[in-house]
Design an enzyme around this catalytic site. Structure first.
Site, mmCIF file in Angstrom:
data_model
loop_
_atom_site.group_PDB
_atom_site.id
_atom_site.type_symbol
_atom_site.label_atom_id
_atom_site.label_comp_id
_atom_site.label_asym_id
_atom_site.label_seq_id
_atom_site.Cartn_x
_atom_site.Cartn_y
_atom_site.Cartn_z
ATOM 1 N N CYS A 384 35.880 36.562 40.977
ATOM 2 C CA CYS A 384 36.989 36.077 41.797
ATOM 3 C C CYS A 384 36.556 35.975 43.269
ATOM 4 C CB CYS A 384 38.212 36.962 41.586
ATOM 5 S SG CYS A 384 39.743 36.057 41.877
ATOM 6 N N LEU A 385 36.922 36.930 44.137
ATOM 7 C CA LEU A 385 36.454 36.861 45.521
ATOM 8 C C LEU A 385 34.925 36.862 45.560
ATOM 9 C CD1 LEU A 385 37.667 36.832 48.448
ATOM 10 C CD2 LEU A 385 37.071 39.240 48.553
ATOM 11 N N HIS A 510 38.894 36.950 35.783
ATOM 12 C CA HIS A 510 38.609 38.393 35.735
ATOM 13 C C HIS A 510 38.196 38.826 34.325
ATOM 14 C CE1 HIS A 510 40.007 39.559 39.761
ATOM 15 N NE2 HIS A 510 40.791 38.511 39.636
ATOM 16 N N GLU A 512 36.760 41.384 33.448
ATOM 17 C CA GLU A 512 36.856 42.846 33.247
ATOM 18 C C GLU A 512 38.122 43.261 32.504
ATOM 19 O OE1 GLU A 512 37.230 41.273 36.116
ATOM 20 O OE2 GLU A 512 38.536 42.310 37.536
HETATM 21 N N1 GLN Z 1 41.676 36.567 47.588
HETATM 22 C C1 GLN Z 1 41.141 35.608 46.673
HETATM 23 C C2 GLN Z 1 42.202 34.641 46.187
HETATM 24 O O1 GLN Z 1 43.373 34.927 46.291
HETATM 25 C C3 GLN Z 1 40.501 36.294 45.481
HETATM 26 C C4 GLN Z 1 41.471 37.045 44.636
HETATM 27 C C5 GLN Z 1 40.819 38.038 43.726
HETATM 28 O O2 GLN Z 1 39.662 38.376 43.901
HETATM 29 N N2 GLN Z 1 41.577 38.557 42.768
HETATM 30 O O3 GLN Z 1 41.898 33.604 45.681
#
Ligand code: GLN
Length: 543
Positions: A384-385, A510, A512
């Site tokens: 994700c991030l 995700h 995980e």
């Molecule tokens: N902050 C980023 C977004 O909203 C990533 C979110 C996350 O890692 N769950 O897209």
């Protein structure tokens, strides 16, 4: 109503492992061939934990249907095959919200709206909804968050008291308490348990079984004493001894302590002994693993041990899948000063993982971690991030867009390689409004990610507002950042890989949330495999 119900309350103090105990119980019952559903009732007033800081609440677990839920649902997923959905999680906030909406709608016209019966009825309705979300659920295990005596959990306790009153033969109450060993007295003490059970009894709930969290097995005399004071037979006093190696030992310990046998007797369930062969086999692999591999997690909530719970667990599952022990090295992204500093911090690690996250704090540190892995050809997994950081670092240092960024971090950037999802532009409220839950993704068959999954169509869970900006697709592909996974209906980028690198993968979803010790997630498994290869032959791993 087909299902039987087991209500699990906690006493004396929090953090006794009610979630793991509930999940272990589900595994034991499934081992008898029963179909089990698990549910968590949380007494706080937030509608869900989605708006809470991970330091407050730990990880937010996401289900396929997009519920943002307590991390205990992660334990449920990892230990059992219980269906998990919005029906598996409820907070006081949701209960009050529902009742107040009905009140405004006029559903209670003429009545005074009260905790009893309106709030308790809504709680009972939701417990039933969980038990009937799928056909033929034999047992529904309901875990009540918090500790007996908390003001907030009163309506939940009252609701489960009524539930049993209305369906006495189908219900069982289990109370998990703490039996401390007192050094200076040289013995364990049962008084906290006695008081906790008395407190519970004052609410009209008389537990059928007492589970005692303790350091060492309790003697028969202690069990008899607890049984006497708490009005349960001695065999219904079961110890939950601290495990030394892994939480995955808990189900086996509970079986050895006779939990499944006593529950079956009390609830009239099959007396068949639970079959835990797969579980036992997994445990043997876990406990016998010798090879070690070190993975660095670069995040910012690392001082809270539960903030990345599912990521930690998934890495340990991937260790099992590779017959290795994964040692996790936590690197606080916020404390990374520069490249040199990161090189020192990451020395001895064989792979780097940047997990999900929000906001600016620690961002620069994450970009440094990405750059290190890309340049030194160290296995990298961005979730994700962590995928967004991979894209931004590539845009800055390979494409040469110095100011490239995510608009979450720099809204004014001239090269917004990560930008707000178009569906998010109108969003005003912050709670429950991200892109949530499962979406399909189509993989490029020449990718490492495809090789890991062994299939082209996958489904994974999401929790984000920002996305890869497709205006940068072409130039990225040309320069070696490959778009290898897409949500085709809206052409959203779901997975990327760096070319000419042993293993550098970023995913917008995700993974995980869908890893189990008995079936490690393919991407985590492949990442750990690449890290082991890097450890064995760091030079060979260079492509
Ligand atoms: N902050 C980023 C977004 O909203 C990533 C979110 C996350 O890692 N769950 O897209």
């Amino acid at each position: 109503m087909h299902s039987k119900f087991i209500f699990i309350t906690g006493g004396v103090l929090s953090s006794l492992g009610k979630g793991i105990t509930s999940a272990s119980l589900a595994l034991l019952l499934e081992g008898k061939g029963l179909k089990v559903a698990l549910m968590k009732l949380d007494p706080y007033l937030n509608l869900d934990p989605g708006t809470m800081n991970p330091f407050q609440h730990g990880e937010v677990y996401v289900t396929d249907d997009g519920a943002e839920a307590d991390l205990d649902l992660g334990h449920y997923y990892r230990f059992s095959n219980s269906p998990l959905s919005k029906a598996s999680t409820t907070t006081s906030g949701q209960i009050y919200d529902e009742v107040l909406k009905k009140e405004r709608h006029g559903d209670y016209l003429g009545a005074t709206v009260q905790v009893i019966p309106h709030i308790t009825d809504e709680i009972k309705r939701r417990i039933l909804a969980c038990a009937t979300q799928e056909k033929d659920i034999d047992v529904t295990i309901v875990e009540i968050g918090g500790t007996v005596g908390d003001i907030e959990s009163q309506p939940f306790l009252e609701a489960i008291r009524q539930f049993r009153h209305e369906s006495p033969r189908n219900c069982l109450n289990i109370h998990l308490t703490y039996v401390p060993y007192i050094d200076h007295a040289g013995e364990v003490k049962t008084k906290p348990t006695q008081h906790s059970v008395q407190k519970l009894q004052q609410t009209g709930i008389f537990p059928d079984m007492i589970l005692c969290r303790c350091k060492e097995p309790l003697g028969d005399d202690i069990k008899a004493k607890i049984g006497l004071f708490c009005s349960v037979p001695k065999k219904a006093v079961i110890e939950v001894v601290n495990v030394t190696n892994s939480i995955y030992e808990v189900p086996i310990l509970l079986q050895e302590a006779g939990l499944d046998v006593t529950i079956s007797e009390l609830l009239g369930l099959s007396q068949k002994r639970s079959q835990l062969n797969d579980w036992q086999e997994m445990l043997t692999t876990l406990l016998e693993a010798k090879e070690r591999v070190s993975i660095a997690i670069v995040g910012k909530y690392l001082t809270h041990k539960d903030a990345y719970k599912s990521v930690f667990e998934s890495l340990s599952h991937a260790g099992i899948g590779n017959k290795a022990i994964v040692d996790i090295v936590c690197i606080d992204a916020d404390k990374i000063v520069d490249k040199k500093d990161f090189y020192e911090k990451v020395a001895g690690c064989h792979g780097v993982l940047v997990p999900g996250g929000f906001g600016e704090r620690g961002w620069i540190g994450k970009l440094i971690a990405v750059q290190y892995c890309r340049e030194e050809k160290v296995p990298y997994f961005g979730i994700c991030l962590g995928m967004q950081a991979l894209s931004v670092e590539f845009a800055q240092n390979v494409l040469g867009f110095e100011s490239a960024n995510s608009t979450e971090i720099d809204p004014e950037t001239r090269a917004p390689i990560i930008s707000l999802l178009s569906e998010q532009r109108k969003v005003v409220n912050l709670g429950g409004t991200m892109r949530l839950g499962a979406y399909p993704c189509t993989l490029d068959t020449s990718s490492k990610t495809y090789a890991a999954y062994g299939k082209k169509e996958i489904s994974e869970r999401h929790r984000h507002r920002y996305e890869f900006n497709n205006e940068y697709q072409e130039i990225c592909q040309k320069k070696g950042l490959k778009i290898i996974g897409t949500y085709t209906p809206f052409n959203l980028v779901e997975a990327i890989e760096i070319e000419n690198h042993p293993w550098m993968v970023g995913v917008q979803f995700h993974p995980e949330f869908k890893s189990k010790p008995t079936s490690p997630h393919p991407l985590f498994k492949a990442f750990v495999e690449a890290s082991i290869a890097f450890k064995r032959e760091p030079k060979e791993a260079l492509v």
